[in-house]
Design a protein around this motif. Structure first.
Motif, PDB file in Angstrom:
ATOM      1  N   CYS A 213      -6.504   3.695  14.423  1.00  0.00           N
ATOM      2  CA  CYS A 213      -6.995   3.569  13.041  1.00  0.00           C
ATOM      3  C   CYS A 213      -8.521   3.621  12.988  1.00  0.00           C
ATOM      4  CB  CYS A 213      -6.498   2.265  12.426  1.00  0.00           C
ATOM      5  SG  CYS A 213      -4.735   2.281  12.044  1.00  0.00           S
ATOM      6  N   ALA A 214      -9.187   2.965  13.951  1.00  0.00           N
ATOM      7  CA  ALA A 214     -10.649   3.001  13.989  1.00  0.00           C
ATOM      8  C   ALA A 214     -11.148   4.426  14.228  1.00  0.00           C
ATOM      9  CB  ALA A 214     -11.157   2.071  15.089  1.00  0.00           C
ATOM     10  N   ALA A 215     -10.451   5.174  15.116  1.00  0.00           N
ATOM     11  CA  ALA A 215     -10.841   6.561  15.365  1.00  0.00           C
ATOM     12  C   ALA A 215     -10.610   7.426  14.126  1.00  0.00           C
ATOM     13  CB  ALA A 215     -10.051   7.112  16.550  1.00  0.00           C
ATOM     14  N   ASP A 216      -9.511   7.175  13.408  1.00  0.00           N
ATOM     15  CA  ASP A 216      -9.243   7.924  12.171  1.00  0.00           C
ATOM     16  C   ASP A 216     -10.325   7.678  11.128  1.00  0.00           C
ATOM     17  OD1 ASP A 216      -7.023   9.250  12.976  1.00  0.00           O
ATOM     18  OD2 ASP A 216      -5.581   8.112  11.788  1.00  0.00           O
ATOM     19  N   ALA A 217     -10.726   6.408  10.991  1.00  0.00           N
ATOM     20  CA  ALA A 217     -11.736   6.060   9.990  1.00  0.00           C
ATOM     21  C   ALA A 217     -13.040   6.819  10.240  1.00  0.00           C
ATOM     22  CB  ALA A 217     -11.988   4.554   9.996  1.00  0.00           C
ATOM     23  N   ALA A 218     -13.318   7.108  11.521  1.00  0.00           N
ATOM     24  CA  ALA A 218     -14.566   7.782  11.865  1.00  0.00           C
ATOM     25  C   ALA A 218     -14.444   9.309  11.860  1.00  0.00           C
ATOM     26  CB  ALA A 218     -15.040   7.316  13.245  1.00  0.00           C
ATOM     27  N   ASN A 219     -13.216   9.835  12.053  1.00  0.00           N
ATOM     28  CA  ASN A 219     -13.076  11.273  12.272  1.00  0.00           C
ATOM     29  C   ASN A 219     -12.180  12.005  11.277  1.00  0.00           C
ATOM     30  OD1 ASN A 219     -14.499  11.553  15.022  1.00  0.00           O
ATOM     31  ND2 ASN A 219     -13.003   9.936  15.437  1.00  0.00           N
ATOM     32  N   PHE A 220     -11.313  11.286  10.567  1.00  0.00           N
ATOM     33  CA  PHE A 220     -10.339  11.942   9.685  1.00  0.00           C
ATOM     34  C   PHE A 220     -10.800  11.798   8.237  1.00  0.00           C
ATOM     35  CE2 PHE A 220      -6.036  11.909   7.569  1.00  0.00           C
ATOM     36  CZ  PHE A 220      -5.783  13.257   7.769  1.00  0.00           C
ATOM     37  N   ASP A 221     -11.115  12.921   7.595  1.00  0.00           N
ATOM     38  CA  ASP A 221     -11.760  12.859   6.278  1.00  0.00           C
ATOM     39  C   ASP A 221     -10.852  12.339   5.167  1.00  0.00           C
ATOM     40  OD1 ASP A 221     -10.108  15.039   6.242  1.00  0.00           O
ATOM     41  OD2 ASP A 221     -11.610  16.471   5.535  1.00  0.00           O
ATOM     42  N   ARG A 222      -9.537  12.418   5.330  1.00  0.00           N
ATOM     43  CA  ARG A 222      -8.619  11.932   4.308  1.00  0.00           C
ATOM     44  C   ARG A 222      -8.157  10.499   4.573  1.00  0.00           C
ATOM     45  NH1 ARG A 222      -6.648  15.175   0.509  1.00  0.00           N
ATOM     46  NH2 ARG A 222      -4.976  13.660   0.183  1.00  0.00           N
ATOM     47  N   PHE A 223      -8.712   9.848   5.584  1.00  0.00           N
ATOM     48  CA  PHE A 223      -8.251   8.500   5.941  1.00  0.00           C
ATOM     49  C   PHE A 223      -8.453   7.534   4.775  1.00  0.00           C
ATOM     50  CE2 PHE A 223      -9.147   4.200   7.501  1.00  0.00           C
ATOM     51  CZ  PHE A 223      -7.975   3.942   8.199  1.00  0.00           C
ATOM     52  N   PHE A 343      -0.842  21.764  14.540  1.00  0.00           N
ATOM     53  CA  PHE A 343      -1.809  21.485  13.479  1.00  0.00           C
ATOM     54  C   PHE A 343      -3.042  20.836  14.102  1.00  0.00           C
ATOM     55  CE2 PHE A 343       2.477  20.933  11.656  1.00  0.00           C
ATOM     56  CZ  PHE A 343       2.474  21.960  10.723  1.00  0.00           C
ATOM     57  N   PRO A 344      -4.025  21.634  14.557  1.00  0.00           N
ATOM     58  CA  PRO A 344      -5.215  21.075  15.217  1.00  0.00           C
ATOM     59  C   PRO A 344      -5.878  20.001  14.366  1.00  0.00           C
ATOM     60  CG  PRO A 344      -5.185  23.461  15.409  1.00  0.00           C
ATOM     61  CD  PRO A 344      -4.076  23.105  14.460  1.00  0.00           C
ATOM     62  N   LYS A 345      -6.345  18.953  15.045  1.00  0.00           N
ATOM     63  CA  LYS A 345      -6.913  17.806  14.350  1.00  0.00           C
ATOM     64  C   LYS A 345      -7.987  17.158  15.211  1.00  0.00           C
ATOM     65  CE  LYS A 345      -2.858  16.163  13.640  1.00  0.00           C
ATOM     66  NZ  LYS A 345      -2.078  17.349  14.002  1.00  0.00           N
ATOM     67  N   PRO A 346      -8.751  16.182  14.671  1.00  0.00           N
ATOM     68  CA  PRO A 346      -9.796  15.525  15.462  1.00  0.00           C
ATOM     69  C   PRO A 346      -9.236  14.893  16.733  1.00  0.00           C
ATOM     70  CG  PRO A 346     -10.020  14.944  13.160  1.00  0.00           C
ATOM     71  CD  PRO A 346      -8.731  15.691  13.283  1.00  0.00           C
ATOM     72  N   PHE A 347     -10.035  14.951  17.805  1.00  0.00           N
ATOM     73  CA  PHE A 347      -9.587  14.425  19.091  1.00  0.00           C
ATOM     74  C   PHE A 347     -10.804  13.876  19.829  1.00  0.00           C
ATOM     75  CE2 PHE A 347      -8.635  14.894  23.634  1.00  0.00           C
ATOM     76  CZ  PHE A 347      -7.443  14.200  23.700  1.00  0.00           C
ATOM     77  N   GLY A 348     -10.586  12.778  20.559  1.00  0.00           N
ATOM     78  CA  GLY A 348     -11.681  12.187  21.310  1.00  0.00           C
ATOM     79  C   GLY A 348     -11.194  11.086  22.228  1.00  0.00           C
ATOM     80  N   PRO A 349     -12.121  10.458  22.982  1.00  0.00           N
ATOM     81  CA  PRO A 349     -11.736   9.406  23.940  1.00  0.00           C
ATOM     82  C   PRO A 349     -11.016   8.228  23.284  1.00  0.00           C
ATOM     83  CG  PRO A 349     -14.001  10.122  24.309  1.00  0.00           C
ATOM     84  CD  PRO A 349     -13.556  10.754  23.037  1.00  0.00           C
ATOM     85  N   ALA A 350     -11.362   7.894  22.045  1.00  0.00           N
ATOM     86  CA  ALA A 350     -10.713   6.761  21.385  1.00  0.00           C
ATOM     87  C   ALA A 350      -9.223   7.024  21.204  1.00  0.00           C
ATOM     88  CB  ALA A 350     -11.365   6.497  20.028  1.00  0.00           C
ATOM     89  N   TYR A 351      -8.865   8.254  20.858  1.00  0.00           N
ATOM     90  CA  TYR A 351      -7.448   8.582  20.693  1.00  0.00           C
ATOM     91  C   TYR A 351      -6.709   8.488  22.027  1.00  0.00           C
ATOM     92  CZ  TYR A 351      -8.440  10.271  15.962  1.00  0.00           C
ATOM     93  OH  TYR A 351      -8.798  10.354  14.640  1.00  0.00           O
ATOM     94  N   VAL A 352      -7.351   8.938  23.102  1.00  0.00           N
ATOM     95  CA  VAL A 352      -6.736   8.859  24.429  1.00  0.00           C
ATOM     96  C   VAL A 352      -6.518   7.393  24.819  1.00  0.00           C
ATOM     97  CG1 VAL A 352      -7.002   9.379  26.881  1.00  0.00           C
ATOM     98  CG2 VAL A 352      -7.731  11.050  25.166  1.00  0.00           C
ATOM     99  N   GLY A 353      -7.548   6.557  24.623  1.00  0.00           N
ATOM    100  CA  GLY A 353      -7.420   5.143  24.958  1.00  0.00           C
ATOM    101  C   GLY A 353      -6.354   4.443  24.126  1.00  0.00           C
ATOM    102  N   GLY A 354      -6.299   4.758  22.841  1.00  0.00           N
ATOM    103  CA  GLY A 354      -5.279   4.161  21.989  1.00  0.00           C
ATOM    104  C   GLY A 354      -3.880   4.568  22.398  1.00  0.00           C
ATOM    105  N   ALA A 355      -3.720   5.839  22.758  1.00  0.00           N
ATOM    106  CA  ALA A 355      -2.400   6.313  23.188  1.00  0.00           C
ATOM    107  C   ALA A 355      -1.974   5.640  24.489  1.00  0.00           C
ATOM    108  CB  ALA A 355      -2.420   7.833  23.352  1.00  0.00           C
ATOM    109  N   ILE A 356      -2.921   5.472  25.423  1.00  0.00           N
ATOM    110  CA  ILE A 356      -2.595   4.817  26.697  1.00  0.00           C
ATOM    111  C   ILE A 356      -2.152   3.378  26.455  1.00  0.00           C
ATOM    112  CG2 ILE A 356      -3.573   3.944  28.851  1.00  0.00           C
ATOM    113  CD1 ILE A 356      -5.308   6.471  28.951  1.00  0.00           C
ATOM    114  N   ALA A 357      -2.894   2.645  25.620  1.00  0.00           N
ATOM    115  CA  ALA A 357      -2.530   1.258  25.330  1.00  0.00           C
ATOM    116  C   ALA A 357      -1.170   1.190  24.647  1.00  0.00           C
ATOM    117  CB  ALA A 357      -3.597   0.605  24.439  1.00  0.00           C
ATOM    118  N   PHE A 358      -0.945   2.057  23.672  1.00  0.00           N
ATOM    119  CA  PHE A 358       0.309   2.000  22.916  1.00  0.00           C
ATOM    120  C   PHE A 358       1.506   2.304  23.808  1.00  0.00           C
ATOM    121  CE2 PHE A 358       3.706   3.673  20.324  1.00  0.00           C
ATOM    122  CZ  PHE A 358       3.754   2.764  19.287  1.00  0.00           C
TER     123      PHE A 358
END
Length: 401
Positions: A213-223, A343-358
């Motif tokens: 959610c934190a990564a979305d708030a910073a990278n996803f314009d429709r968040f 559907f290409p979308k924003p991607f970065g280290p925060a998403y990788v870390g969140g996926a690993i934790a989840f």
């Protein structure tokens, strides 16, 4: 005949029965239970031994079918391949179609109209299935289906709404976190006990979702934070819906197609009120008449979800909860990757870390379930699978906890 397992068919999520953590699995605890009900314990052991012998000798297995396709004549490995493959293909297709419909075809609008179309389709599919098998009259009081339909409208409607304002992988993670509200509801409503590893797994899932959610708030314009409220409400309603379905199946022996038929009938009535009370009904009908290919996509989306739920029920009955958990976990991970590719979308280290934790939480939760299953039957893996595939024997085990 339909292979009933009391599973949900509306949202693509499986309600896998999770045994409670036994307070003590030692021989002393077993002897103490046997002292209070020795004859029942002996009968349970005899049934488990007989079932194990049947499996080891290639004996008869429970009848397994997907809609009208009888899979009972296939080997256990073939049944798993067919059912697991069906789950992956149908639910991955459902995910791609949902994101494409809401984000692109419907331009992030008409979420309630899309939900109404889904409910009408599920109602029609279940009605055809009941007609085909010559279904008996309704067994369950209609009040249960009125409640169940409302819960499923909340689940599916808010889930579709959340896709409009959340990055789709984030929505997938939230929907995959169903064990968290299920544990909370189980502890409060059913007085179930859970192990520390369950709570650690739940905490890891929550951490992963917060990072996403934190990564979305910073990278996803429709968040929009409202999306988090909607998807959390959807998974809570889904968890409560699963508990209601479990009660309906246990008390009234209602077959799955009856549950789907009547719950979606009441859901259609609720959604008609919502859509007629807003502008979505008129806009939605006009839009789909103007673009029939979109309506065809909605039908395909609904059909894929209905078939996926049927394959999921068959997988649970033929291969047990552990195989089902492994398959659904694989499907969730694959859905994340497929969404990013299609559907290409924003991607970065925060998403990788969140996926690993989840997914660490998901795997820990699956491992805890496996340990408890083995503990319940003294490490007997064959009997553990049978206990998960046989609800009556699973309930018998609970007598001795």
């Amino acid at each position: 005949k339909n292979s009933g397992c009391g599973m949900q068919a509306s949202n693509g999520e499986v309600s896998v029965p999770i045994p409670e953590a036994p307070p003590n699995t030692s021989n002393q605890a077993l002897d103490a239970a046997a002292a209070t009900n020795a004859s029942n314990l002996a009968q349970m052991r005899k049934e488990i031994a007989e079932l194990e012998a049947q499996v080891m000798k290639g004996g008869p297995r429970p009848q397994v079918s997907v809609l009208s396709w009888d899979l009972s004549g296939l080997s256990a490995s073939s049944q798993f391949a067919v059912c697991a493959g069906g789950v992956l293909v149908c639910y991955l297709s459902t995910g791609v179609l949902q994101e494409g419909l809401i984000r692109h075809d419907l331009d992030n609008e008409l979420a309630w109209y899309l939900t109404l179309c889904q409910f009408v389709a599920y109602f029609a599919f279940a009605g055809f299935q009941r007609f085909q098998r010559g279904a008996e009259p309704r067994k369950t009081p209609f009040s249960y289906y009125a409640l169940l339909g409302l819960l499923q409208v909340v689940t599916m409607g808010l889930s579709n709404l959340s896709v409009q304002v959340l990055n789709y992988p984030t929505q997938i993670l939230f929907k995959s976190a169903k064990p968290v509200p299920t544990m909370v509801f189980g502890a409060l409503y059913h007085q179930r006990r859970y192990s520390p590893s369950d709570f650690v797994a739940g905490a890891l899932m929550v951490v992963g979702m917060v990072i996403f959610c934190a990564a979305d708030a910073a990278n996803f314009d429709r968040f929009n934070p409202r999306g988090i409220i909607w998807v959390v409400a959807a998974i809570v309603a889904d968890a409560v819906s699963g508990a209601v379905q479990e009660k309906v199946s246990a008390q009234h022996k209602a077959p799955p197609d009856e549950v789907v038929f009547y719950s979606h009938l009441t859901g259609v009535l609720y959604l008609l009120v919502i859509c007629l009370g807003s502008s979505e009904m008129g806009e939605g009908v006009a839009f789909t008449m103007d673009k029939p290919h979109v309506f065809a996509k909605i039908v395909a989306y609904s059909l894929a979800g209905y078939l996926g739920a049927s394959f999921l029920k068959a997988l649970l009955k033929s291969s047990g909860a552990l195989a089902t958990l492994a398959t659904t976990t694989t499907r969730k991970a694959a859905a994340l990757g497929l969404s990013a590719v299609v559907f290409p979308k924003p991607f970065g280290p925060a998403y990788v870390g969140g996926a690993i934790a989840f997914f660490s939480g998901v795997l820990l939760h699956s491992s805890a379930v496996k340990i408890r299953l083995r503990a319940l039957v003294g490490g007997n893996s064959v009997a553990a699978r049978l206990l998960q595939a046989e609800p009556r024997r699973r309930r018998a085990v609970k007598q001795f906890k």
